[in-house]
Design an enzyme around this catalytic site. Structure first.
Site, PDB file in Angstrom:
ATOM      1  CE  LYS A 186      -1.337  -8.363   6.986  1.00  0.00           C
ATOM      2  NZ  LYS A 186      -0.506  -7.660   5.969  1.00  0.00           N
ATOM      3  CG  HIS A 240      -0.339  -1.046   2.545  1.00  0.00           C
ATOM      4  ND1 HIS A 240       0.250  -0.093   3.357  1.00  0.00           N
ATOM      5  CD2 HIS A 240      -0.112  -2.235   3.140  1.00  0.00           C
ATOM      6  CE1 HIS A 240       0.814  -0.704   4.391  1.00  0.00           C
ATOM      7  NE2 HIS A 240       0.605  -1.989   4.289  1.00  0.00           N
ATOM      8  CG  ASN A 267       0.832  -0.256   9.230  1.00  0.00           C
ATOM      9  OD1 ASN A 267       0.419  -0.722  10.282  1.00  0.00           O
ATOM     10  ND2 ASN A 267       2.064  -0.457   8.801  1.00  0.00           N
ATOM     11  CG  HIS A 317      -0.687  -5.898  15.294  1.00  0.00           C
ATOM     12  ND1 HIS A 317      -1.567  -4.962  14.782  1.00  0.00           N
ATOM     13  CD2 HIS A 317      -0.062  -6.456  14.219  1.00  0.00           C
ATOM     14  CE1 HIS A 317      -1.488  -4.965  13.455  1.00  0.00           C
ATOM     15  NE2 HIS A 317      -0.581  -5.867  13.093  1.00  0.00           N
TER      16      HIS A 317
END
Length: 427
Positions: free
Chosen positions: A198, A325, A327, A28
């Site tokens: 993750k 999900h 984000n 990120h």
């Protein structure tokens, strides 16, 4: 009876601080991009929504916005028609590779969905009802979420941030001990009742060790692993026997429905996806191949609330489980996720959320309350949240100053480590 009609639509991009979280694509960047959608109506009521904030998403939102003036906030079919016409022959694009291949259908759905959420917020204010009530009624008063664990660096590389960039205090997590320490802080702080790692970052065997360490540390909590399709079919078949009995589900170990189906035939692990079933046009192949057992919905790219409820019905028909999900998001999206999950009976898996990594907000405090890893459905009408105008202005200025206009984890990683292998799958 006519409802409030849209008189103006605004789209404001913002940038929010983000941590150096590692994933299959890279790392990120110091800022993540979001956009805040506001609709005004002739009744003096407004509606809020939140979407991705990359340039292609902003272009689509801004192309459609003027065409929505005059639409009744209850006339969602007309809303959809006008969005589709306004986008015309737009080149299909996607804010992230994680929603599969791009298509016009997905582009229209992503754009329409953002405005639909804002219309539902306005509908709720017009009727004094929560969004979950407008969606059929709440089947749960609070919505469970899962801790979202990441391998990560302690801080961003010096070249990537300004001198005054405020790093967080989570520290590095690059091995099983680091992941367990991170999980313990999340469980102690939020009370999460399930854990998701993750993956797709390190060798699969190393990530299996992290899952085993989590199982030892949290023997009663469901565990999930998401390699983001960074394993080949052969690697998936080699690794899955070591994960059987440890996971609630394995998410997207490999790419595409054919590959997922090959893995599914040879493991007892339920396979979940938010990569190979990301639109209605991809469902027939998944059903024919029996490639998935759990679908992770996301109103941001499925096309809003009503489309997400259609998806829930299809999952029920095929006997697929349903999760949600996440984000990087702010409070408007989190409120929307919570309202939708509260009104979806067969969404029985805890939802994903990036909330623990969030350090900045655009909504007034107090509406979203965590307890035992769950969020209570906001009590106010519509989404139940209000915009913090000062925060919106500050985060928009941060957007203008940071220079980022799209998410690019791969390039961010290559700047830090030019030897980072970019081929997929990597393992």
């Amino acid at each position: 009876m006519a409802g409030p009609k849209i008189t103006h639509v605004s789209v404001t991009p913002v940038a929010v601080l983000d941590a150096p979280l590692l994933n299959a694509s890279g790392v990120h960047e110091p800022y993540q991009l979001r956009s805040v959608i506001e609709i005004d109506t002739d009744a003096g009521l407004s509606g809020l929504a939140e979407a991705y904030g990359d340039d292609p998403t902003l272009a689509n939102l801004r192309a459609a916005a003027p065409a929505l003036v005059g639409v009744d906030v209850f006339d969602l079919n007309e809303l959809n028609r006008r969005v589709a016409l306004a986008l015309g022959a737009v080149t299909p694009g996607s804010p992230t590779e994680l929603v599969g291949r791009a298509s016009r259908q997905k582009t229209v759905a992503q754009t329409y969905g953002a405005f639909e959420v804002a219309c539902y917020d306005a509908q709720g204010k017009a009727t004094d009802l929560r969004v979950c009530d407008l969606l059929g009624g709440a089947v749960r008063d609070s919505v469970p979420y899962s801790a979202y664990l990441f391998y990560r660096w302690a801080k961003h590389p010096e070249h990537a941030v300004p001198d005054d960039y405020p790093e967080d205090d989570w520290g590095a997590a690059l091995d099983p001990d680091g992941i367990v320490t991170q999980a313990r802080r999340m469980v102690d702080t939020y009370g999460f009742g399930s854990l998701k790692l993750k993956g797709g970052v390190f060798e699969p065997e190393a990530e299996v060790e992290a899952i085993a360490a989590l199982r030892d540390a949290f023997p009663d909590l469901p565990l999930r692993l998401d390699p983001n399709a960074n394993w080949s079919v052969a690697t998936s078949l080699r690794v899955t026997p070591r994960l059987e009995g440890l996971l609630e589900y394995l998410e997207d170990p490999t790419e595409g429905n054919p590959g997922m189906a090959e893995v599914a035939r040879k493991t007892t692990l339920p396979l979940a996806t938010n990569m190979c079933v990301t639109s209605f046009e991809e469902i027939p192949e998944a059903a024919a191949l029996d490639s998935v057992a759990v679908v992770l919905s996301d109103h941001h790219y499925w096309g809003g609330f009503r489309a997400s409820q259609r998806l829930a019905g299809i999952c029920d028909t095929f006997g697929w489980g349903l999760s949600m999900h996440s984000n990087t998001h702010l409070g408007i999206s989190l409120a929307a996720m919570t309202q939708l999950a509260a009104a979806t009976p067969n969404l029985t898996y805890a939802c994903d959320t990036h909330s623990p990594w969030q350090r900045e907000e655009i909504i007034e405090p107090g509406a979203l309350r965590w307890s035992q890893g769950s969020l209570a459905v906001p009590e106010g009408p519509g989404l139940g949240v209000e915009l913090d105008r000062d925060a919106l202005a500050r985060l928009h200025e941060q957007y203008l100053a940071c220079g980022l206009r799209s998410r690019d984890d791969k390039t961010a990683m290559l700047r830090a480590d030019p030897s980072w292998p970019t081929h997929r799958p990597r393992f």
